[in-house]
Design a protein around this motif. Structure first.
Motif, PDB file in Angstrom:
ATOM      1  N   UNK A   1       0.831  -1.209   0.000  1.00  0.00           N
ATOM      2  CA  UNK A   1       0.000   0.000   0.000  1.00  0.00           C
ATOM      3  C   UNK A   1       0.863   1.257   0.000  1.00  0.00           C
ATOM      4  N   UNK A   2       1.846   1.296   0.895  1.00  0.00           N
ATOM      5  CA  UNK A   2       2.703   2.472   1.022  1.00  0.00           C
ATOM      6  C   UNK A   2       3.533   2.686  -0.235  1.00  0.00           C
ATOM      7  N   UNK A   3       4.108   1.625  -0.758  1.00  0.00           N
ATOM      8  CA  UNK A   3       4.898   1.727  -1.991  1.00  0.00           C
ATOM      9  C   UNK A   3       4.048   2.275  -3.125  1.00  0.00           C
ATOM     10  N   UNK A   4       2.859   1.747  -3.291  1.00  0.00           N
ATOM     11  CA  UNK A   4       1.973   2.178  -4.368  1.00  0.00           C
ATOM     12  C   UNK A   4       1.623   3.659  -4.252  1.00  0.00           C
ATOM     13  N   UNK A   5       1.238   4.091  -3.057  1.00  0.00           N
ATOM     14  CA  UNK A   5       0.869   5.497  -2.858  1.00  0.00           C
ATOM     15  C   UNK A   5       2.060   6.419  -3.113  1.00  0.00           C
ATOM     16  N   UNK A   6       3.212   6.070  -2.574  1.00  0.00           N
ATOM     17  CA  UNK A   6       4.383   6.940  -2.704  1.00  0.00           C
ATOM     18  C   UNK A   6       4.910   6.994  -4.136  1.00  0.00           C
ATOM     19  N   UNK A   7       4.792   5.890  -4.866  1.00  0.00           N
ATOM     20  CA  UNK A   7       5.157   5.920  -6.288  1.00  0.00           C
ATOM     21  C   UNK A   7       4.218   6.856  -7.045  1.00  0.00           C
TER      22      UNK A   7
ATOM     23  N   UNK B   1       2.683   9.361  -5.920  1.00  0.00           N
ATOM     24  CA  UNK B   1       2.966  10.730  -5.507  1.00  0.00           C
ATOM     25  C   UNK B   1       4.359  11.177  -5.934  1.00  0.00           C
ATOM     26  N   UNK B   2       5.083  10.291  -6.605  1.00  0.00           N
ATOM     27  CA  UNK B   2       6.429  10.563  -7.120  1.00  0.00           C
ATOM     28  C   UNK B   2       7.419  10.936  -6.018  1.00  0.00           C
ATOM     29  N   UNK B   3       7.309  10.261  -4.884  1.00  0.00           N
ATOM     30  CA  UNK B   3       8.278  10.427  -3.802  1.00  0.00           C
ATOM     31  C   UNK B   3       9.563   9.734  -4.247  1.00  0.00           C
ATOM     32  N   UNK B   4      10.722  10.386  -4.082  1.00  0.00           N
ATOM     33  CA  UNK B   4      11.990   9.782  -4.520  1.00  0.00           C
ATOM     34  C   UNK B   4      12.208   8.390  -3.914  1.00  0.00           C
ATOM     35  N   UNK B   5      12.819   7.510  -4.698  1.00  0.00           N
ATOM     36  CA  UNK B   5      12.966   6.100  -4.331  1.00  0.00           C
ATOM     37  C   UNK B   5      13.670   5.900  -2.997  1.00  0.00           C
ATOM     38  N   UNK B   6      14.737   6.645  -2.711  1.00  0.00           N
ATOM     39  CA  UNK B   6      15.462   6.440  -1.453  1.00  0.00           C
ATOM     40  C   UNK B   6      14.591   6.796  -0.247  1.00  0.00           C
ATOM     41  N   UNK B   7      13.855   7.872  -0.331  1.00  0.00           N
ATOM     42  CA  UNK B   7      12.956   8.253   0.750  1.00  0.00           C
ATOM     43  C   UNK B   7      11.775   7.289   0.826  1.00  0.00           C
TER      44      UNK B   7
END
Length: 143
Positions: A39-45, A47-53
């Motif tokens: 869930x978190x990975x999907x949402x953050x991707x 939202x274009x959150x940088x991969x390291x963060x």
């Protein structure tokens, strides 16, 4: 709001309008941490959150959900909220006992969840309620 982290919590209520929010509810079972990571990975991707963060936030979510399942009870709720350059991760469980980090365990892999969350986040803490608690971690988002 209380915090047991070594750093002071940052302001949680922003005057900036809430830009992004994602919520999921997970059953109290062993698969909850994996589902929280997905869930978190999907949402953050999205939202274009940088991969390291993104990796740090996903790990923190996994640790908080694991704690909620192992030490709490009832359904677990995960909330991600991004306001500008701040991202707040919140995890709810129906146990009123407050989280307390243990001394760092060198040998076993288990038992260091809150220490890991503290190391990954800008700040973390909890909000107690009569019927459970929110444990939260805040991150600075670099776009």
């Amino acid at each position: 709001m209380r915090t047991d982290g070594s750093r002071r919590p940052t302001k949680q209520h922003s005057t900036t309008p809430e830009l992004r929010r994602a919520v999921t509810r997970l059953p109290e079972e062993a698969t909850a941490a994996g589902r929280a990571r997905e869930f978190t990975t999907s949402a953050l991707k999205a939202w274009e959150v940088p991969a390291d963060l993104r990796e740090d936030i996903v790990l923190a979510a996994s640790e908080l959900v694991t704690n909620a399942v192992e030490h709490g009870h009832g359904e677990v709720t995960v909330v991600l909220r991004q306001n500008g350059d701040r991202l707040l991760l919140r995890v709810w469980d129906e146990d009123v006992r407050v989280p307390a980090p243990r001394p760092v365990q060198r040998g076993p892999v288990r038992g260091n969840g809150l220490v890991i969350v503290d190391a990954l986040s800008e700040s973390w803490g909890y909000e107690a309620a009569a019927d459970g608690k929110w444990v939260w971690a805040e991150f600075a988002v670099r776009c």
